[in-house]
Design a protein around this motif. Sequence first.
Motif, PDB file in Angstrom:
ATOM      1  N   ASN A  11      50.537  19.288  62.023  1.00  0.00           N
ATOM      2  CA  ASN A  11      49.542  19.290  60.959  1.00  0.00           C
ATOM      3  C   ASN A  11      49.455  20.671  60.331  1.00  0.00           C
ATOM      4  O   ASN A  11      49.468  21.690  61.036  1.00  0.00           O
ATOM      5  CB  ASN A  11      48.169  18.886  61.499  1.00  0.00           C
ATOM      6  CG  ASN A  11      48.073  17.402  61.753  1.00  0.00           C
ATOM      7  OD1 ASN A  11      48.742  16.607  61.114  1.00  0.00           O
ATOM      8  ND2 ASN A  11      47.241  17.021  62.703  1.00  0.00           N
ATOM      9  N   LEU A  12      49.349  20.700  59.013  1.00  0.00           N
ATOM     10  CA  LEU A  12      49.258  21.955  58.284  1.00  0.00           C
ATOM     11  C   LEU A  12      47.794  22.342  58.127  1.00  0.00           C
ATOM     12  O   LEU A  12      47.075  21.804  57.287  1.00  0.00           O
ATOM     13  CB  LEU A  12      49.933  21.831  56.911  1.00  0.00           C
ATOM     14  CG  LEU A  12      49.944  23.089  56.057  1.00  0.00           C
ATOM     15  CD1 LEU A  12      50.606  24.247  56.789  1.00  0.00           C
ATOM     16  CD2 LEU A  12      50.639  22.818  54.744  1.00  0.00           C
ATOM     17  N   ALA A  13      47.367  23.265  58.965  1.00  0.00           N
ATOM     18  CA  ALA A  13      46.033  23.849  58.829  1.00  0.00           C
ATOM     19  C   ALA A  13      46.229  25.116  57.991  1.00  0.00           C
ATOM     20  O   ALA A  13      46.971  25.092  57.013  1.00  0.00           O
ATOM     21  CB  ALA A  13      45.429  24.126  60.203  1.00  0.00           C
ATOM     22  N   SER A  14      45.626  26.203  58.367  1.00  0.00           N
ATOM     23  CA  SER A  14      45.740  27.454  57.632  1.00  0.00           C
ATOM     24  C   SER A  14      44.916  28.498  58.364  1.00  0.00           C
ATOM     25  O   SER A  14      43.988  28.146  59.101  1.00  0.00           O
ATOM     26  CB  SER A  14      45.176  27.272  56.213  1.00  0.00           C
ATOM     27  OG  SER A  14      45.035  28.515  55.548  1.00  0.00           O
ATOM     28  N   ILE A  15      45.199  29.769  58.130  1.00  0.00           N
ATOM     29  CA  ILE A  15      44.295  30.782  58.670  1.00  0.00           C
ATOM     30  C   ILE A  15      42.926  30.634  58.005  1.00  0.00           C
ATOM     31  O   ILE A  15      41.928  31.078  58.539  1.00  0.00           O
ATOM     32  CB  ILE A  15      44.846  32.220  58.555  1.00  0.00           C
ATOM     33  CG1 ILE A  15      45.066  32.644  57.110  1.00  0.00           C
ATOM     34  CG2 ILE A  15      46.103  32.381  59.394  1.00  0.00           C
ATOM     35  CD1 ILE A  15      45.315  34.136  56.939  1.00  0.00           C
ATOM     36  N   ALA A  16      42.887  29.952  56.874  1.00  0.00           N
ATOM     37  CA  ALA A  16      41.608  29.665  56.201  1.00  0.00           C
ATOM     38  C   ALA A  16      40.704  28.805  57.079  1.00  0.00           C
ATOM     39  O   ALA A  16      39.487  28.804  56.905  1.00  0.00           O
ATOM     40  CB  ALA A  16      41.862  28.960  54.866  1.00  0.00           C
TER      41      ALA A  16
END
Length: 138
Positions: A11-16
């Motif tokens: 899954n593509l999360a983010s440091i965001a």
Amino acid sequence: MVSQNSGKILNLASIASKAPGPWQAVYHGTKAFVLSFTEGIREELIDSAITVTALLPGVTDTDFFNKADMLDSKAIQDKDAMADPADVAKDGYEALMAGKDKVVSGLKNKLQTAIGNITPDTLQARHMAEQQKPVSED
């Protein structure tokens, strides 16, 4: 996947997902959901052979900021500081294949996330506001 006890999910999360996000509050909240969701289903599947991994990149040289109408964001003014999408994808793939729960892509992002873990949310919000605000807001 469950019936076959086999599979891999990246899954593509983010440091965001790890900080409040002025100028991109919905994006940050959505990525926090993706990270939480990934960690939740990973735990649900802990006794299976299914791998669930979250990829947390930072600013990456893609069309994202154009599509998000954020070409004025301070975060993307230095094109040389943007991550190469191929490097980010490689980090995600390697973490997935190694069975890791998550991977923060890039040294700068690892440092930013580590500092964020010990920084109050109010200070993180202020820092992110400065990082992401439109250049025209100076």
